[in-house]
Write a protein that holds these residues in place. Structure first.
Motif, PDB file in Angstrom:
ATOM      1  N   ALA A 120       0.813  -1.210   0.000  1.00  0.00           N
ATOM      2  CA  ALA A 120       0.000   0.000   0.000  1.00  0.00           C
ATOM      3  C   ALA A 120       0.848   1.263   0.000  1.00  0.00           C
ATOM      4  O   ALA A 120       0.436   2.296  -0.523  1.00  0.00           O
ATOM      5  CB  ALA A 120      -0.922   0.016   1.223  1.00  0.00           C
ATOM      6  N   ASN A 121       2.043   1.184   0.594  1.00  0.00           N
ATOM      7  CA  ASN A 121       2.844   2.378   0.861  1.00  0.00           C
ATOM      8  C   ASN A 121       4.036   2.508  -0.075  1.00  0.00           C
ATOM      9  O   ASN A 121       4.503   1.526  -0.656  1.00  0.00           O
ATOM     10  CB  ASN A 121       3.355   2.348   2.304  1.00  0.00           C
ATOM     11  N   LEU A 122       4.573   3.715  -0.161  1.00  0.00           N
ATOM     12  CA  LEU A 122       5.823   3.915  -0.894  1.00  0.00           C
ATOM     13  C   LEU A 122       6.928   3.081  -0.262  1.00  0.00           C
ATOM     14  O   LEU A 122       7.710   2.427  -0.953  1.00  0.00           O
ATOM     15  CB  LEU A 122       6.214   5.392  -0.880  1.00  0.00           C
ATOM     16  N   PHE A 123       7.004   3.145   1.064  1.00  0.00           N
ATOM     17  CA  PHE A 123       7.921   2.311   1.830  1.00  0.00           C
ATOM     18  C   PHE A 123       7.074   1.569   2.859  1.00  0.00           C
ATOM     19  O   PHE A 123       6.526   2.183   3.773  1.00  0.00           O
ATOM     20  CB  PHE A 123       8.979   3.147   2.558  1.00  0.00           C
ATOM     21  N   GLY A 124       6.949   0.262   2.699  1.00  0.00           N
ATOM     22  CA  GLY A 124       6.040  -0.487   3.556  1.00  0.00           C
ATOM     23  C   GLY A 124       6.644  -1.020   4.826  1.00  0.00           C
ATOM     24  O   GLY A 124       5.931  -1.402   5.746  1.00  0.00           O
ATOM     25  N   GLY A 125       7.975  -1.074   4.916  1.00  0.00           N
ATOM     26  CA  GLY A 125       8.621  -1.584   6.117  1.00  0.00           C
ATOM     27  C   GLY A 125       9.628  -2.667   5.802  1.00  0.00           C
ATOM     28  O   GLY A 125       9.845  -3.048   4.652  1.00  0.00           O
ATOM     29  N   ARG A 126      10.254  -3.166   6.866  1.00  0.00           N
ATOM     30  CA  ARG A 126      11.309  -4.176   6.701  1.00  0.00           C
ATOM     31  C   ARG A 126      10.728  -5.566   6.428  1.00  0.00           C
ATOM     32  O   ARG A 126       9.691  -5.945   6.967  1.00  0.00           O
ATOM     33  CB  ARG A 126      12.174  -4.250   7.957  1.00  0.00           C
ATOM     34  N   THR A 127      11.450  -6.317   5.623  1.00  0.00           N
ATOM     35  CA  THR A 127      11.143  -7.719   5.364  1.00  0.00           C
ATOM     36  C   THR A 127      12.054  -8.592   6.220  1.00  0.00           C
ATOM     37  O   THR A 127      13.037  -8.114   6.790  1.00  0.00           O
ATOM     38  CB  THR A 127      11.367  -8.061   3.886  1.00  0.00           C
ATOM     39  N   VAL A 128      11.728  -9.878   6.280  1.00  0.00           N
ATOM     40  CA  VAL A 128      12.564 -10.816   7.030  1.00  0.00           C
ATOM     41  C   VAL A 128      12.585 -12.145   6.287  1.00  0.00           C
ATOM     42  O   VAL A 128      11.600 -12.534   5.652  1.00  0.00           O
ATOM     43  CB  VAL A 128      12.042 -10.999   8.475  1.00  0.00           C
ATOM     44  N   THR A 129      13.713 -12.841   6.340  1.00  0.00           N
ATOM     45  CA  THR A 129      13.851 -14.152   5.708  1.00  0.00           C
ATOM     46  C   THR A 129      13.767 -15.230   6.776  1.00  0.00           C
ATOM     47  O   THR A 129      14.435 -15.151   7.808  1.00  0.00           O
ATOM     48  CB  THR A 129      15.183 -14.257   4.954  1.00  0.00           C
TER      49      THR A 129
END
Length: 472
Positions: free
Chosen positions: A173-182
């Motif tokens: 939804a956002n330009l920057f949505g947040g951090r991802t994790v593996t």
């Protein structure tokens, strides 16, 4: 005269004492200088522990090594969580478990670069919906890992499809949505117990229709040019924040007592990208927008790891190769919105043929269960179009290339001596719709055995509840 001399001597004595006191004070200040403030870049470390395995040799199998090689009637030996050897024959150590894989295939485990398991878990109800922080266009401060529900049954279903690792992302939804994790796809009690040790964080970005649709009536951005302005302003703010910390460290090293800058978790994440510690994964469909984003990447000197969905990558495959940007794609999703309109079924093989990094991803709790079949569709569409790619080359789309885009290729993604023993024993050709994953190993531990239903991992949520009347 004597009195004057005495007065001068007294003044000199006082000055000398003052100078000595000043020197002594300076030394004390050096000794009592406040400790330099440093930000903990891994405040939520992995607590993953491999499932114990045993020395195992699988013989008489067709092996795809994940980096373009194929061995007919070969063997693979793994022990202590690592690949030891593979080839047409390997030495079988005393005490090793030997599995005759006649007619079967072995590949590296599948790695999905785009999953929302745990943040959009099953059952799909509003109380479980934690993937999109739709409160402002830039929410780089949020972490997907803080919303992962380990009891999502989707993890076990993906395991039955041969998926050994996956990246969990916020929504788009956002330009920057947040951090991802593996994560390693090992069922456990907590996110930390599943977290891939040492894997770098990613950040989810999105271009195109989604940010426009969500924020067009909330103060913007409402256009694609507004999207780009939003990215550029955020990166510019991050550069200023980065300089404030660089100045703090420089002043501290110079012996000063500088004021610690106020922490900003949003800008902290963006600085992590600028410093090469966090990898950008960007939801982007159209070729023109991907090209603009690579221009922004060059303007602010960061690296995009992969464009996701990327249905028009075939139009700019040469540019992707030049800029070392992977493209995580579906085999044949298209047409569900305007920016998803102009694709071709040969998208993935065309990107591969141009020398760019092609990845097959899911973005689906259903698609993740059959990613081998998704790759097979793309491979066969390429063959029909005259793009001659072997099955061994195509498997890179499911293991080596995803691992590269996630920054974990040194540890996994291919069957090479010293790498994690993350592998799948398939009942037959994994490009066939009739083939099933028979055994799935992660770090050499047998996590899934199709022949042993009693040992299948089951989500606590699916176990149900026991009432008083049932406990007899």
């Amino acid at each position: 005269m004597t009195t004057s001399i005495s007065r001068n001597v007294l003044i000199l004595s006082l000055l000398s004492a003052a100078m000595l006191t000043g020197c002594s004070g300076s030394e004390n200040e050096d000794k009592t200088q406040k400790p330099m403030f440093e930000i903990d870049k891994d405040p939520y470390p992995s607590t993953y522990h491999p499932v114990p395995g045993e020395a195992t040799v699988i013989t008489n199998v067709t092996i795809l090594d994940g980096i373009g090689g194929k061995i007919d009637n070969g063997s693979v030996y793994f022990s202590d969580g690592k690949i030891v050897a593979l080839g047409e024959s390997v030495d079988i150590p005393d005490g090793a478990t030997v599995i005759d894989g006649q007619g079967k295939w072995v590949t590296p485990g599948i790695i999905d670069t785009h999953s929302h398991l745990g943040v959009y878990p099953s059952p799909s109800v509003q109380s479980h919906s934690d993937g999109n922080e739709m409160t402002k266009p830039v929410t780089a401060e949020v972490h997907a890992e803080h919303a992962i529900w380990p009891h999502d049954p989707g993890f076990q279903r993906a395991l039955a499809g041969g998926v050994t690792a996956m990246q969990i992302l916020p929504g788009s939804a956002n330009l920057f949505g947040g951090r991802t994790v593996t994560l390693k796809n090992v069922p456990d009690r907590t996110m930390q117990d599943m977290k891939f040790p040492g894997a770098p964080y990613g950040i989810k970005m999105a271009c195109g229709e989604n940010p426009k649709r969500v924020y067009g009536s909330k103060g913007g951005p409402m256009t694609r040019m507004g999207n780009v302005a939003g990215y550029r302003q955020a990166w510019s703010d991050a550069q200023n924040y980065q300089r404030s910390w660089e100045q703090y460290y420089a002043d501290y090293e110079a012996g000063k007592d500088p004021k610690v800058p106020k922490r900003d978790l949003k800008l902290e994440t963006l600085v992590g990208v600028l410093e090469g510690e966090i990898i950008v994964h960007m939801h982007c469909y159209r070729a023109d927008e991907m090209t603009v984003m690579m221009d922004v990447m060059q303007e602010f000197n960061y690296q995009i790891g992969s464009f996701h969905h990327a249905i028009e990558s075939y139009k700019i495959a040469d540019k992707l190769a030049e800029n070392n940007v992977c493209s995580s794609m579906w085999a044949d999703w298209w047409g569900f919105k305007m920016e998803a309109y102009d694709t071709v079924k040969e998208n993935i093989p065309m990107v591969h043929a141009a020398g760019a990094c092609a990845v097959v991803h899911s973005d689906s709790d259903l698609g993740i269960q059959r990613l081998n079949q998704e790759a097979a569709k793309a491979w066969s569409d390429g063959i029909r179009a005259g793009i001659d790619i072997s099955q061994a080359e195509a498997w890179q789309w499911l293991s080596a290339n995803p691992a590269k885009s996630l920054g974990i290729f040194e540890q996994t993604g291919s069957l090479e001596s010293g790498k994690y023993a993350d592998l799948v024993l398939w009942s037959g050709d994994p490009f066939s719709t009739y083939t099933q994953a028979e055994r799935v190993y992660i770090d050499g531990g047998l996590i899934y055995d199709r022949a042993n239903p009693a040992g299948w991992p089951v989500s606590d949520f699916e176990l149900g509840q026991v009432g008083e009347g049932d406990a007899k």
